[in-house]
Design a protein around this motif. Structure first.
Motif, PDB file in Angstrom:
ATOM      1  N   THR A  15     -86.730-110.154  20.063  1.00 28.19           N
ATOM      2  CA  THR A  15     -85.592-109.865  20.923  1.00 28.19           C
ATOM      3  C   THR A  15     -84.420-109.424  20.050  1.00 28.19           C
ATOM      4  O   THR A  15     -84.372-109.740  18.859  1.00 28.19           O
ATOM      5  CB  THR A  15     -85.202-111.100  21.756  1.00 28.19           C
ATOM      6  OG1 THR A  15     -84.891-112.176  20.870  1.00 28.19           O
ATOM      7  CG2 THR A  15     -86.320-111.498  22.715  1.00 28.19           C
ATOM      8  N   TYR A 107     -78.265-107.700  26.655  1.00 29.34           N
ATOM      9  CA  TYR A 107     -79.521-107.186  27.192  1.00 29.34           C
ATOM     10  C   TYR A 107     -79.950-108.073  28.344  1.00 29.34           C
ATOM     11  O   TYR A 107     -79.519-109.211  28.459  1.00 29.34           O
ATOM     12  CB  TYR A 107     -80.617-107.072  26.122  1.00 29.34           C
ATOM     13  CG  TYR A 107     -81.048-108.368  25.482  1.00 29.34           C
ATOM     14  CD1 TYR A 107     -82.148-109.076  25.958  1.00 29.34           C
ATOM     15  CD2 TYR A 107     -80.372-108.878  24.375  1.00 29.34           C
ATOM     16  CE1 TYR A 107     -82.555-110.270  25.355  1.00 29.34           C
ATOM     17  CE2 TYR A 107     -80.774-110.056  23.773  1.00 29.34           C
ATOM     18  CZ  TYR A 107     -81.865-110.748  24.264  1.00 29.34           C
ATOM     19  OH  TYR A 107     -82.255-111.917  23.669  1.00 29.34           O
ATOM     20  N   SER A 111     -85.787-106.864  27.035  1.00 25.25           N
ATOM     21  CA  SER A 111     -84.996-106.851  25.789  1.00 25.25           C
ATOM     22  C   SER A 111     -84.467-105.485  25.371  1.00 25.25           C
ATOM     23  O   SER A 111     -83.385-105.388  24.803  1.00 25.25           O
ATOM     24  CB  SER A 111     -85.839-107.416  24.640  1.00 25.25           C
ATOM     25  OG  SER A 111     -86.154-108.762  24.886  1.00 25.25           O
TER      26      SER A 111
END
Length: 176
Positions: A15, A107, A111
């Motif tokens: 991420t 986000y 992601s």
């Protein structure tokens, strides 16, 4: 639908917050712990916004009985999305309350793409433009953006100034 249109090998393994955290670790290492790069959850907005004044709020209350048009498009598309916002900042050894905020990161449940809202000076150093908002489509491009930002002349100069200030703080303690 043709299954060959899809890719089942994960390219963006981490991420955005993990990618940035990993990139920031080099700051502490290279500055011998005098300056540390941090990324932490952030609850506020990451974009500039207009805060309505009291007159606007009161005006909204007084027109509550009027017809309101509902745009059904707002009920289509992504639903129940989680919003992940982070702030990225530098801290300095010996300056307990000091923080230099470099950027905001945002986000959703998905992601990538990730939105980066940079400090204006850093954005100019990174892109040569006053545009402070960047949409980054992949983990690799995010790594490139963070690396270019933290290694920019502007950031290197700032970090050097922070190291000097930390050393001054240390010398004050020694002189006492």
């Amino acid at each position: 639908m043709n299954k060959e249109k899809f890719v089942f090998e994960l390219l963006d393994k981490y991420t955005p917050d993990i990618v940035i955290k990993n990139s920031l670790e080099q700051i502490e290492k290279e500055t011998k712990g005098y300056v540390t790069g941090n990324i932490e959850r952030y609850d506020g907005p990451i974009y500039s916004y207009v805060k309505p004044g009291l007159a606007t709020v009161m005006g909204a209350l007084s027109t509550a009985s009027e017809n309101v048009t509902i745009d059904i498009q707002q009920d289509l598309g992504e639903q129940g999305a989680e919003q992940n916002n982070f702030e990225v900042f530098l801290t300095v050894k010996g300056l307990q309350y000091y923080k230099y905020r470099m950027m905001f990161v945002g986000y959703s449940t998905i992601s990538y793409p990730v939105t980066i809202v940079m400090n204006e000076e850093l954005a100019i150093a990174y892109s040569g433009k006053r545009n402070t908002v960047f949409t980054v489509s992949s983990m690799r491009k995010l790594e490139e953006l963070i690396d270019a930002a933290i290694n920019s002349d502007m950031m290197v100069s700032l970090i050097q100034s922070l190291i000097y200030e930390s050393l001054r703080q240390e010398s004050k303690i020694i002189l006492k």
